[in-house]
Design an enzyme around this catalytic site. Structure first.
Site, PDB file in Angstrom:
ATOM      1  N   GLU A   1      -4.110  -9.564   3.821  1.00  0.00           N
ATOM      2  CA  GLU A   1      -4.927  -9.249   4.998  1.00  0.00           C
ATOM      3  C   GLU A   1      -6.124 -10.169   5.180  1.00  0.00           C
ATOM      4  OE1 GLU A   1      -2.691  -5.469   4.061  1.00  0.00           O
ATOM      5  OE2 GLU A   1      -3.631  -7.082   2.927  1.00  0.00           O
TER       6      GLU A   1
ATOM      7  N   GLU B   1       0.832  -1.214   0.000  1.00  0.00           N
ATOM      8  CA  GLU B   1       0.000   0.000   0.000  1.00  0.00           C
ATOM      9  C   GLU B   1       0.862   1.259   0.000  1.00  0.00           C
ATOM     10  OE1 GLU B   1      -4.175  -1.107   2.109  1.00  0.00           O
ATOM     11  OE2 GLU B   1      -2.402  -1.466   3.357  1.00  0.00           O
TER      12      GLU B   1
END
Length: 693
Positions: free
Chosen positions: A125, A105
């Site tokens: 995740e 990210e």
């Protein structure tokens, strides 16, 4: 140091340095912000490169800060990414080795990304029951396209950088020195304006509505009880249907929602439980270990063969000892067949198949295994048999060899006493099939050397097992608890259930297999053998006689084609057996027990709370070091549902007071003496605490 700042000509280099994977913890985030500010304030700096020290760009969030306020302290990861994205000077991510989660990210917030070949790229995740919460679901579809990004986010599976080179994720794949290549690239783009931003890219996917609906249907069917995969689809859908800032807000709301779910808490609990299981307080990480270069296994049966395959899979040559040539030949043939079946399924190349088979050899002479660094005994579960084997091993094995027993219930200290080197003896309880099951219960004897324990824990990792340490007691952690579970299953039969109802209730709860199907798979004669020993050693402990009656009928399970259920040749499906059901009903009548209708809730509570109560005894006695170790045993060895986090974690979520009250109720029923509450459970329930505090 958590982020280093260097100047290379007109380029500032910010190196994330938070071993082992440069986790983006509070200190690292703060250091990146400070370094960015320094670079932006220096007029001589024309471009900024962000990279990672050691063996990672960044693995994402710092797991040491998970579930703590520090994870959200400013500067948050959002703040860092916003600063990078809004930089007035170009920021280039130089990616190598590992770039996952928050690390990816952060890279997506940079203006450019260059990568070394072989870097693992992922947003994993979902495996923790959450979704990427710092723009991953909004930015990744903009560089990879809708379909590829959705697949990566929903699966969490890493993809190698070279497979993504044709996408907008990378501006260059750099062979050779990554930093030299990144600096050259930074100098090339230093004066290019406007600065490109991933957020400004458009997602072009014809008929995206149909694709997203197809994805929802597919993911819903595959996700089972876990909510995160479907939420990932919704977050990615927002990247297509909403403005970027609105999509970011939607992603954040879904992230916060998922973090609070029991399923995510259970997955995060399991994640940490696995990492802490190998840590023993009085065995420091720097404890010297013994070299394991060669291995030996006693016994070429199902268990011995499976254990040998573990060593071969790890590249360790292993010699199997048997007493008779016929048994040895049969065992080696089974191993070859197992490997060839794996090869036929495409999971093993022909070369690897032959290589592994070549690492396994057989012998009929103890002298041939004498040079091995470790020997694992996998003979019949009988103390007399074990005694003969260990006396012989003590006689022939070289000094410094580890003598391990694959016992599932017997006293490891007594086994060690058969040798003149009890410090070298340890229990290594593999679970069947040993070449498949992830759990290795490591039993530490009173005299087991710390170096032997440290070596066995390291070996577990090499064998790709989750090693959990247990003290010595009858059955250790797993089988001691499962005995109470099985006792309740037997009592339920006497009171009104049939095997199918019990199994279905527990499987609906989430177990991979109910107690009676499990017994048929393992072999009912194994439990019968243990109960016969119990009747002598612990005459005060009561059992249902239904299992003994079943064995007297010769119904030992799948291997005989008949157990609690009937089986057909070549078919592992369990078919209800009328003859067994008749036997159960008749036995209830002989006991003068009036059979009653029993709810699925009662079935589940009695079986699971029996595990919990025995687990509390095990903790109280110091047999297990921590509640999470018990949970790991059950998640990796006994098919306990992952989304419930293990028996002790599940009890925490139910509330220990509620568990205690249910046990009091069952203690008033038939066989109520089985519900004597563990003192630790009583104490924690009264104090409003949990096992996994």
């Amino acid at each position: 140091m958590t982020a280093e700042y260097q100047v290379k000509g007109a380029v500032a280099v910010i190196t994330l340095n938070n071993p082992p994977v440069n986790g983006l913890g509070f200190a690292t985030r703060s250091a990146v912000v400070a370094a960015m500010q320094t670079a932006l304030n220096d007029d001589a700096i024309k471009a900024i490169v962000i990279t990672g020290a050691g063996k990672a760009f960044s693995g994402g969030a710092d797991i040491k800060e998970f579930n703590s306020p520090m994870a959200l302290m400013e500067p948050s990861l959002h703040t860092v990414i916003n600063m990078v994205e809004n930089s007035t000077k170009p920021v280039i991510a130089a990616i190598h080795t590992v770039c996952m989660g928050g690390g990816l990210e952060l890279a997506l917030g940079c203006n450019y990304r260059v990568a070394a070949p072989g870097a693992q790229i992922a947003l994993p995740e979902v495996k923790l029951g959450i979704l990427p919460g710092a723009g991953g679901t909004q930015r990744l579809p903009r560089v990879l396209g809708l379909e590829m990004a959705l697949n990566m986010i929903v699966s969490g599976t890493p993809v190698l950088s070279e497979k993504l080179v044709q996408t907008a994720l990378f501006d260059a794949l750099i062979d050779g020195d990554l930093m030299q290549g990144a600096l050259a690239f930074a100098n090339q783009v230093a004066d290019v304006r406007p600065l490109p931003k991933v957020r400004d890219l458009k997602i072009d996917y014809p008929n995206y509505e149909a694709f997203l609906q197809f994805s929802r249907n597919t993911v819903k069917a595959m996700a089972g009880p876990f909510p995160a995969p479907l939420k990932c689809v919704e977050a990615v859908a927002a990247a297509v249907t909403k403005k970027f800032d609105d999509g970011m807000k939607f992603e954040r709301s879904l992230f916060i929602e998922l973090v609070q779910t029991t399923e995510s808490k259970a997955l995060r609990h399991a994640f940490f439980a696995e990492r802490i299981a190998g840590k023993v307080p009085d065995v420091p990480a720097d404890t010297p270990t013994r070299a394991i270069v060669t291995a030996a296994v006693i016994g070429a049966g199902t268990m011995g063969g499976g254990i040998a395959m573990n060593f071969a899979n790890a590249g360790i040559p292993v010699k199997i000892l048997e007493m008779k040539q016929e048994a040895l030949d049969k065992g080696l043939a089974t191993i070859r067949k197992n490997y060839e079946n794996t090869m036929k399924k495409g999971k093993l190349t022909p070369e690897k198949c032959e290589q592994r088979i070549g690492l396994i050899s057989g012998t009929l002479a103890y002298e041939d295994i004498a040079p091995a660094d470790i020997v694992v005994e996998a003979v019949f579960e009988d103390m007399g048999v074990k005694e003969a084997v260990f006396k012989k091993l003590d006689e022939v094995m070289k000094q410094g060899a580890i003598l391990a027993s694959n016992t599932s219930t017997l006293d490891v200290d007594k086994i060690a006493s058969f040798t003149k080197r009890p410090q070298d003896v340890i229990g290594t309880h593999f679970f069947s099939p040993a070449n498949v099951m992830k759990l290795l219960e490591i039993v530490r004897g009173a005299k087991t050397g710390k170096d032997v324990l440290a070596t066995t824990l390291a070996l577990a990792k090499k064998l790709k097992k989750t090693g959990v340490v247990s003290g010595v007691c009858d059955g250790f952690i797993g089988n001691r608890m499962i005995e109470q579970y099985s006792r309740q299953a037997g009592f339920l039969l006497e009171e009104g259930c049939l095997p199918e109802q019990v199994d279905q209730a527990v499987e609906k709860f989430g177990f991979a297999m109910g107690p009676f199907r499990m017994a048929d798979l393992a072999g009912n004669d194994i439990g019968w053998h243990i109960r016969k020993r119990r009747y002598i050693d612990k005459p005060e402990v009561t059992y249902s006689k239904t299992a003994d009656l079943l064995c007297e009928m010769g119904r030992f399970g799948q291997k005989t084609g008949a157990g609690w259920y009937d089986y057909k040749a070549g078919d592992r499906k369990a078919y209800p057996a009328q003859v067994v059901n008749d036997m159960i009903v008749k036995h209830s009548a002989e006991l003068r027990v009036e059979r009653r209708k029993i709810s699925d809730q009662e079935i589940v509570e009695r079986l699971v709370y029996a595990l919990v109560n025995e687990g509390a005894y095990i903790l109280d006695e110091g047999i297990a070091m921590r509640a999470s170790d018990i949970d790991m045993v059950y998640l990796t060895g006994y098919g306990f549902p992952l989304f419930r986090g293990g028996p002790m974690f599940y009890a925490d979520t139910v509330g220990l007071l509620n568990v205690s009250m249910a046990m009091e109720k069952y203690a008033k029923g038939r066989n109520g003496s089985a519900w004597k509450p563990a003192p630790l459970l009583v104490k924690l329930a009264a104090e409003g605490k949990t096992f996994n505090g």
